[in-house]
Design an enzyme around this catalytic site. Structure first.
Site, short mmCIF file in Angstrom:
data_model
loop_
_atom_site.label_atom_id
_atom_site.label_comp_id
_atom_site.label_asym_id
_atom_site.label_seq_id
_atom_site.Cartn_x
_atom_site.Cartn_y
_atom_site.Cartn_z
CD GLU A 280 5.26 10.47 -0.60
OE1 GLU A 280 6.41 10.72 -0.25
OE2 GLU A 280 4.96 9.43 -1.20
CG HIS A 301 6.02 8.82 31.03
ND1 HIS A 301 6.04 8.86 32.41
CD2 HIS A 301 5.23 7.74 30.71
CE1 HIS A 301 5.31 7.87 32.90
NE2 HIS A 301 4.82 7.17 31.89
CE LYS A 415 13.02 13.24 -4.76
NZ LYS A 415 12.28 12.29 -5.59
O1 PA5 Z 1 6.08 6.97 -2.48
C1 PA5 Z 1 6.95 7.31 -3.25
O2 PA5 Z 1 6.77 7.38 -4.46
C2 PA5 Z 1 8.32 7.68 -2.74
O3 PA5 Z 1 8.43 7.53 -1.38
C3 PA5 Z 1 9.36 6.79 -3.41
O4 PA5 Z 1 9.09 5.45 -3.10
C4 PA5 Z 1 10.75 7.17 -2.96
O5 PA5 Z 1 10.99 8.51 -3.26
C5 PA5 Z 1 11.77 6.30 -3.63
O6 PA5 Z 1 11.68 6.40 -5.02
P1 PA5 Z 1 12.36 5.31 -5.94
O7 PA5 Z 1 11.72 4.01 -5.63
O8 PA5 Z 1 12.09 5.76 -7.33
O9 PA5 Z 1 13.83 5.32 -5.61
#
Ligand code: PA5
Length: 444
Positions: A280, A301, A415
């Protein structure tokens, strides 16, 4: 606390040393420290190891209350609001048998109706508490799960008692979960504004479930503090620099996939956490190493053939725990049908280490280089150290690559399509457009 062995990626490391990468890295490091680089409103993770000291007592008190009231803690969260706690609890708990704290279960990290039904049935006669974790408070997956499991808890212990067993970790002042938590009087903890999800394991997001599992969060923060000091050095001996320089040089020479490798199954979820952190943070603007993971010798394996002999676009970063907590000896067998008596008297871990050495060499010879990260042992302090090491390395790598390592614009695309397909109010235009694409079967 950690050392790097670069023997199996020597060419790339040497190339990084020959080029002026160190200067760029020092510049990136200073930008990070001075808050002058990209994404500088999300640098709160740098201060968590010290800033969290003042919350250790409150977190441990909540963890004790959870343990007194429950046998299970259901953590509801996804992505950065789940992976860090899962990684720590797996890495630091025994594989089987009694743990030092409650059993921590997870929900809201996907949308499987089957999983939720089975979990509801499982928890229906168990004593459990809930820690719902969401910075925004409106993420679909955890919100769906929280609706169901809150109801289950209320059915089990009544509305008033349920409130004493629900812990909300969310934004300090805004969002649906903050509003609900304040209204209902849940015990709550704050996700600091300047800490992104994937950098939040050392905040209450990770620390409350980790403490409830009976793990020493003070020692974990001490480890992170130590890393913060030791890895602050701006020289080529800094293990974070060595890691970043070498993976960057490997990327430049066409190794586009990095595999996080371990030889200890309890590190599986550390690999999952690491994949989110690096994926990310770096994967944007059509750039970035693809983070992948494998557990050896199991995956030798299955994936071993490809790594040895398939397309040469990958390298490995092996996390080697030098002294595992437990071990046992291989005994002799009178019949020796499996011809293993030559191993009599050796420890299982000795065999594991030889498998690692043999694999490192074989993959090196097959042009799949390896960076080896050695850590003496795996305990709470070491875990905290590693978290900070990876977070710092990730931020520095992102700056070297020229991207903002603290945003994630790309995760919104799925989303938006999902909301359009679910006909969420406000998405009317998108719903019409996406339906037309599916109806015409010209989705691509
Ligand atoms: O790193 C990030 O920002 C995401 O993985 C969020 O943690 C994830 O989408 C969850 O979001 P939230 O904490 O707003 O529910």
């Amino acid at each position: 606390m950690i050392t790097l062995d670069l023997d199996y990626a020597q060419k790339a490391y040497q190339k990084a040393l020959d080029e002026p990468v160190l200067d760029k890295l020092v510049k990136a490091h200073k930008e990070l420290e001075n808050g002058t680089g990209k994404g500088n409103d999300f640098l709160g993770w740098l201060d968590l190891p010290t800033n969290m000291d003042s919350q250790i007592t409150a977190l441990n008190d909540a963890a004790s209350k959870i343990n007194a009231q429950s046998d299970y803690l259901l953590v509801i969260g996804i992505g950065g609001s789940y992976l860090g706690a899962k990684a720590a609890i797996e890495a630091l708990s025994p594989y089987f048998g009694k743990k030092d704290g409650v059993e921590v279960l997870f929900a809201g990290h996907h949308i499987s109706g089957e999983y939720m039904s089975d979990l509801e049935a499982y928890l229906s006669d168990k004593r459990f508490s809930i820690n719902v974790i969401s910075k925004s408070g409106t993420t679909t997956e955890p919100s769906i799960a929280f609706r169901r499991f809150r109801k289950l808890l209320e059915k089990q212990v009544g509305k008033t008692d349920a409130k004493t067993r629900i812990y909300a970790t969310t934004d300090e002042s805004k969002g649906a979960l903050r509003t609900l938590s304040d209204k209902e009087g849940f015990t709550s903890f704050v996700i600091p504004d300047d800490v992104g999800g994937r950098y939040s394991v050392l905040s209450p997001v990770g620390l409350l479930p980790i403490a409830a599992a009976g793990i020493d969060i003070k020692a974990m923060l001490e480890g992170a503090k130590k890393a913060n000091t030791e890895l602050g050095e701006k020289t080529v001996t800094n293990p974070a620099y060595q890691y970043v320089m070498t993976r960057n040089a490997l990327y430049d020479e066409g190794k586009k996939i990095e595999i996080f490798v371990h030889y200890e199954p309890k590190l599986h979820f550390l690999g999952e956490w690491w994949k989110q952190l690096f994926g990310e943070s770096e994967g944007k603007q059509n750039l970035g190493l693809f983070p992948s993971s494998a557990g050896f010798t199991t995956d030798l394996h299955s994936l071993g053939q490809y790594i040895q002999d398939g397309e040469r676009h990958l390298f490995e970063t092996v996390l080697n725990i030098e002294s595992p907590k437990k071990d046992l000896t291989i005994e002799t067998d009178a019949e020796n049908l499996d011809k293993l008596n030559y191993l009599t008297g050796k420890n299982v871990e000795e065999v594991n280490k030889k498998a690692m050495q043999g694999t490192l060499l074989a993959h090196h010879d097959g042009n799949a280089p390896s960076i080896v990260i050695n850590i003496e042992k795996m305990d709470a302090e070491a875990f905290g150290y590693l978290v900070f090491f990876y977070e710092l390395s990730c931020a520095l790598s992102g700056y070297l690559l020229g991207v903002n390592p603290f945003d994630q614009p790309g995760v919104e695309a799925y989303k938006s399509n999902m909301f359009a397909l679910l006909e969420k109010p406000g998405f009317e235009k998108e719903t019409k457009a996406i339906k037309a694409r599916f109806d015409s079967k010209k989705t691509r």
